[in-house]
Design an enzyme around this catalytic site. Structure first.
Site, PDB file in Angstrom:
ATOM      1  CG  HIS A  75      -1.044  -4.124   7.642  1.00  0.00           C
ATOM      2  ND1 HIS A  75       0.063  -3.338   7.720  1.00  0.00           N
ATOM      3  CD2 HIS A  75      -0.478  -5.480   7.611  1.00  0.00           C
ATOM      4  CE1 HIS A  75       1.347  -4.218   8.081  1.00  0.00           C
ATOM      5  NE2 HIS A  75       1.067  -5.436   7.772  1.00  0.00           N
TER       6      HIS A  75
ATOM      7  CB  CYS B 194       0.926  -9.051   7.106  1.00  0.00           C
ATOM      8  SG  CYS B 194       0.250 -10.188   8.362  1.00  0.00           S
TER       9      CYS B 194
END
Length: 449
Positions: free
Chosen positions: A332, A351
């Site tokens: 992301h 992440c």
């Protein structure tokens, strides 16, 4: 454990077992090493080998300039179908190098000045010749441009800024013994042998120790991006998955572990925290509930969901890349893009935050003509949440390689930031010892066959 790998480990152990901790920072892949005397895989003549340029003295670093600079160094992918075999070849070459005595250590107080004669210049030349960063006919002389270029090659191969200056980190990386490098190659090979990845015409790779992501097409790295991966206490996992879609202006559903610890701690100190961060609390049916009715003591597993609305304040930024997996991690954007300028990029909860992620999104959606980079930017500017499904899924692998060799025979090393190499090799050695002993026991002899 394969017999092939066991041979490599045994040869590496015969070469020596001492190891020093690495201190180099992470960085991009490097160019081809110079031709050597054959102790490492031969590559191009240094006279025609591109020397990495030092970072330009410009006041502004942008996502586009960072990704372009990373890609300009090499189009060789970190991970392809031949990577495991090349790591094996590199490990055997370094084992042979170790048998021959490895490379010399450089005194910690050694001084090197471009254009000036130094007491350790020829020692540095010998060190770089052994590792293939300097041509064998450059064995003597003061610290000149040829030697500075060789230092740049070494720095780029070890994830250091290619300045050509002998920095403390560069000196420390040069003094890591060959036995340590062999262990890195062995551990990286072991991990790849246990990785089942379906390479496609197009795929994405995140190499966690290098903190870079690559978009690979027809066996060529066509995009390369800086990434921020997991902290040492919250490491990013290794995995293989399929990228299924791109989300523009995403919301962020806070993982329950973060809600229980970090969000709860903020709410205990400041009851207005959720509203200030544009977050809402939802029940099991996604219905909003009053934050004041929630137990923020942090002693219980949350029976609620915290979700952050989309916007410039959102932790996921403007783009999320969906890649369903058992770890619930993804790639992301971020609202803290200044972090991409750092060399040390291990600062997430697991992440992978991607620099210049809009460019990656456009590449992923290139088979869908509607979604050009301009169209993506326009849609993000509306502020509306939108999920774009991939017309064709793209394979993605998050790997942990602290050592590898690319097709141009450049051998790369990175810091073992999660300390996984030693742990893996210790476990492998214990497994080998178990099966060795099993062969002598009547009840377990069948297991060693």
């Amino acid at each position: 454990m394969s017999k092939r790998h066991a041979v490599i480990i045994a040869m590496g152990l015969l070469a020596g077992t001492s190891a020093l901790a690495q201190t180099e920072t992470t960085g991009q892949a490097g160019p081809k090493p110079a031709a050597s005397a054959g102790t490492v895989p031969a590559a191009a003549n240094p006279a025609s080998t591109a020397v990495p340029k030092a970072a330009a003295a410009t006041p502004v670093s942008t996502a586009e300039s960072r990704s372009a600079a990373a890609l300009a160094i090499t189009h060789e992918p970190t991970f392809d179908e031949g990577t495991a075999q090349r790591i094996k070849d590199a490990a055997l070459s370094y084992t042979d190098l170790a048998v021959r005595g490895g490379w010399p250590a450089i005194p910690a107080d050694a001084k090197f000045v471009l254009g000036a004669q130094g007491a350790n210049d020829e020692l540095l030349r010998k060190r770089l010749i052994v590792s293939g960063d300097l041509a064998t006919d450059k064995a003597s002389g003061a610290f000149d441009q040829d030697l500075a270029d060789a230092v740049k090659r070494f720095q780029a191969r070890h994830g250091l800024a290619p300045t050509g200056t002998m920095t403390p980190r560069t000196l420390a990386a040069m003094n890591v013994p060959v036995q340590k490098r062999i262990k890195q190659l062995e551990a990286s090979l072991e991990r790849l042998e246990n990785t089942n990845f379906g390479f496609g015409q197009r795929y994405v790779v995140v190499n966690i120790p290098a903190a870079f992501a690559e978009a690979v097409e027809n066996d060529v790295a066509v995009r390369r991006y800086r990434v921020i991966v997991g902290k040492t206490e919250k490491p990013s996992p290794t995995l293989t998955a399929q990228i299924t879609g791109v989300v523009l202006n995403p919301t962020w559903t806070v993982p329950s572990s973060i809600a229980k610890t970090e969000i709860s701690a903020h709410m205990r100190k400041d009851p207005t925290y959720l509203s200030r961060m544009h977050m809402e609390v939802l029940d099991g049916h996604d219905n909003p509930i009053d934050p004041h009715s929630v137990d923020w003591s942090g002693t219980h597993t949350p029976n609620f969901t915290v979700r952050q609305q989309n916007g410039t304040f959102n932790a996921l930024g403007a783009v999320k890349i969906d890649m369903p997996n058992s770890y619930s991690v993804y790639m992301h954007d971020t609202n803290q893009r200044n972090l991409f300028s750092d060399d040390y990029r291990f600062d997430s909860h697991g992440c992978s935050r991607v620099d210049n992620v809009r460019d990656l999104a456009a590449w992923l959606l290139k088979d869908q003509p509607k979604w050009t980079r301009a169209a993506i930017d326009t849609e993000i500017a509306t502020g509306q949440h939108l999920e774009v499904a991939m017309a064709k899924k793209v394979p993605v692998a998050w790997i942990y390689l602290t050592a590898w060799m690319t097709k141009d025979q450049t051998i790369q090393f990175r810091n073992d930031v999660y300390n996984q190499d030693e742990q893996l090799l210790e476990a492998t050695a214990e497994e080998a010892a178990f099966f060795s002993n099993a062969g002598d026991h009547p009840l377990t002899a069948h297991m060693a066959q």
